[in-house]
Design an enzyme around this catalytic site. Structure first.
Site, PDB file in Angstrom:
ATOM      1  CD  GLU A 175      -1.134   0.147   3.705  1.00 59.41           C
ATOM      2  OE1 GLU A 175      -2.123  -0.596   3.678  1.00 59.41           O
ATOM      3  OE2 GLU A 175      -0.866   0.895   4.650  1.00 59.41           O
ATOM      4  CB  CYS A 209       3.239   7.760   2.782  1.00 56.48           C
ATOM      5  SG  CYS A 209       3.749   6.653   4.106  1.00 56.48           S
ATOM      6  CB  CYS A 265       7.325  -4.747   9.029  1.00 55.94           C
ATOM      7  SG  CYS A 265       8.671  -3.834   9.816  1.00 55.94           S
ATOM      8  CB  CYS A 287       6.717  -1.391  16.254  1.00 56.41           C
ATOM      9  SG  CYS A 287       8.402  -0.999  15.789  1.00 56.41           S
ATOM     10  CB  CYS A 322       3.402  -0.890  13.743  1.00 62.02           C
ATOM     11  SG  CYS A 322       3.429  -0.686  11.961  1.00 62.02           S
ATOM     12  CB  CYS A 339       1.286   2.391   9.988  1.00 63.02           C
ATOM     13  SG  CYS A 339       2.976   2.199   9.574  1.00 63.02           S
TER      14      CYS A 339
HETATM   15  N1  SAH Z   1       9.844   1.052   9.885  1.00 63.90           N
HETATM   16  C1  SAH Z   1       9.993   2.456   9.793  1.00 63.90           C
HETATM   17  C2  SAH Z   1       9.025   3.141   8.877  1.00 63.90           C
HETATM   18  C3  SAH Z   1       7.586   2.726   8.898  1.00 63.90           C
HETATM   19  S1  SAH Z   1       6.567   3.302  10.187  1.00 63.90           S
HETATM   20  C4  SAH Z   1       9.983   3.058  11.177  1.00 63.90           C
HETATM   21  O1  SAH Z   1       9.765   2.337  12.135  1.00 63.90           O
HETATM   22  O2  SAH Z   1      10.240   4.234  11.314  1.00 63.90           O
HETATM   23  C5  SAH Z   1       6.469   5.036  10.020  1.00 63.90           C
HETATM   24  C6  SAH Z   1       6.185   5.757  11.321  1.00 63.90           C
HETATM   25  O3  SAH Z   1       4.853   5.493  11.781  1.00 63.90           O
HETATM   26  C7  SAH Z   1       7.117   5.334  12.446  1.00 63.90           C
HETATM   27  O4  SAH Z   1       7.514   6.438  13.204  1.00 63.90           O
HETATM   28  C8  SAH Z   1       6.224   4.431  13.266  1.00 63.90           C
HETATM   29  O5  SAH Z   1       6.709   4.300  14.557  1.00 63.90           O
HETATM   30  C9  SAH Z   1       4.897   5.137  13.157  1.00 63.90           C
HETATM   31  N2  SAH Z   1       3.737   4.310  13.465  1.00 63.90           N
HETATM   32  C10 SAH Z   1       3.523   3.018  13.215  1.00 63.90           C
HETATM   33  N3  SAH Z   1       2.328   2.625  13.678  1.00 63.90           N
HETATM   34  C11 SAH Z   1       1.765   3.701  14.226  1.00 63.90           C
HETATM   35  C12 SAH Z   1       0.524   3.935  14.879  1.00 63.90           C
HETATM   36  N4  SAH Z   1      -0.342   2.956  15.069  1.00 63.90           N
HETATM   37  N5  SAH Z   1       0.288   5.188  15.321  1.00 63.90           N
HETATM   38  C13 SAH Z   1       1.178   6.188  15.129  1.00 63.90           C
HETATM   39  N6  SAH Z   1       2.355   6.026  14.537  1.00 63.90           N
HETATM   40  C14 SAH Z   1       2.658   4.793  14.096  1.00 63.90           C
END
Ligand code: SAH
Length: 344
Positions: free
Chosen positions: A95, A108, A115, A119, A122, A336
């Site tokens: 996406e 984006c 992944c 996290c 996420c 995300c």
């Molecule tokens: N893997 C990379 C890029 C993808 S995520 C990274 O970790 O930076 C892009 C951003 O969105 C990151 O800062 C991540 O921590 C944040 N993110 C992911 N899920 C989220 C959520 N549910 N709410 C807010 N930010 C989120």
């Protein structure tokens, strides 16, 4: 020859494409013609009208060009955000999100299918990791959306699905492709890459001396809290991460963005803010506060608005540059991994 053996020309730099043309007995200048077509979003040899029919047929036999099919497009009614679900030639789905800002359009994009970082907050976590994208596939996300939009895309953020630095070489190759003057010609200063903090790759990236904006997903200044949110912190502790960030800013003179997703009762207290100040004071940086998007897979809740304001004001008072991220496309699950997740 099966499709797998064919060279995907979208992955090649202009120099590599020149070598390729010569390797199949063609003149070097043909490479530039093909390169310009591809980067204009013309991904079918049949449409490359300045090539002879004979050459088009020859190319079809030995080469291919990645093409992404738009499976679904959701447009926000609240703003100009559009979310695209794109199908790769191998059937996998990724996406990308298109956003409209005052300065132009930004996309984006995803760097991997799934992944590996895990996290907790996420939406990409738990849907499984399939593979990394090639440089050309990443480029194809931009080309496909630009073609659909009919207007120039001026900015790119690598904040979609995947950890860009877990696909380092392809991401660097992608950056070189989009920078190319004969291609999209998007300057590094118009590109941001976000990483969860793969320290060795941050150090590698510092050596590239790139003008790309680096964002670090920090989310906490406390190892215990950060570890509960992001497993990568078990491998690279905050101290190590910050030291890499210092090396990066000293070497590149570029401001780092620290991303900090605020979760109610987890990382949003005054003490958390003060700990953050202590950690990043003196670093050339900006803090991007993100009210966390609530996803089904975690029980994290968004911080209350007054908490968010309070947190920001503590940073500002201590001289740290901080803003709260505006939420775009909340009605179309633009956060995300949310759309892909609901589709799977
Ligand atoms: N893997 C990379 C890029 C993808 S995520 C990274 O970790 O930076 C892009 C951003 O969105 C990151 O800062 C991540 O921590 C944040 N993110 C992911 N899920 C989220 C959520 N549910 N709410 C807010 N930010 C989120």
């Amino acid at each position: 020859m099966s499709i797998d053996e064919k060279v995907d020309l979208i992955n090649l730099s202009l120099v590599e494409l020149e070598e390729f043309m010569q390797s199949i007995g063609e003149k070097k200048f043909r490479a530039r013609q093909v390169f310009e077509w591809i980067h204009k979003g013309v991904l079918s040899f049949d449409d490359m009208t300045n090539l002879s029919l004979e050459l088009r047929d020859k190319l079809k036999e030995v080469a291919t060009i990645c093409n992404l099919e738009i499976v679904e497009k959701l447009e926000s009614k609240l703003d100009k955000t559009a979310k695209y679900l794109l199908r790769l030639p191998d059937g996998n789905i990724i996406e990308s999100v298109l956003m409209k800002y005052k300065y132009g359009y930004s996309v984006c994009i995803s760097s991997q299918i799934g992944c590996r970082m895990g996290c907790r907050f996420c939406a990409s976590t738990g849907i499984g990791f399939v593979r990394s994208l090639t440089a050309g596939e990443i480029l194809c996300e931009v080309l496909t959306i630009q073609e659909d939009l009919g207007e120039r895309i001026s900015n790119i953020v690598m904040m979609g699905i995947g950890e860009p630095f877990d696909n380092y070489d392809n991401v660097i190759k992608f950056l070189n492709l989009v920078n190319d003057k004969c291609g999209l010609n998007i300057g590094s200063r118009h590109i941001s890459i976000s990483t969860c903090g793969l320290v060795p790759r941050i150090l590698d990236f510092a050596k590239e001396n790139s003008q790309v904006t680096l964002s670090i997903s920090l989310h906490s200044a406390n190892d215990e809290v950060r570890e509960s949110m992001m497993p990568i912190n078990k491998k690279y502790k905050i101290k190590e991460l910050i030291s890499a960030c210092n090396i990066y800013t000293e070497r590149t003179n570029r401001r780092i963005t620290f991303e900090y997703a605020l979760v109610r009762g987890v990382n949003d207290s005054d003490k958390d803010a003060l700990d953050l100040v202590k950690l990043i004071e003196g670093i050339l940086c900006h803090v991007n506060l993100i009210p966390i998007n609530e996803v089904d897979s975690s029980n994290y809740k968004q911080s209350y608005n007054d908490r968010i304001e309070n947190f920001k004001n503590i940073l500002l008072k201590k001289g740290i540059n901080a803003t709260v991220r505006r939420e775009l496309g909340s009605d179309i699950k633009a956060a995300c991994g949310q759309l892909r997740r609901s589709k799977l």
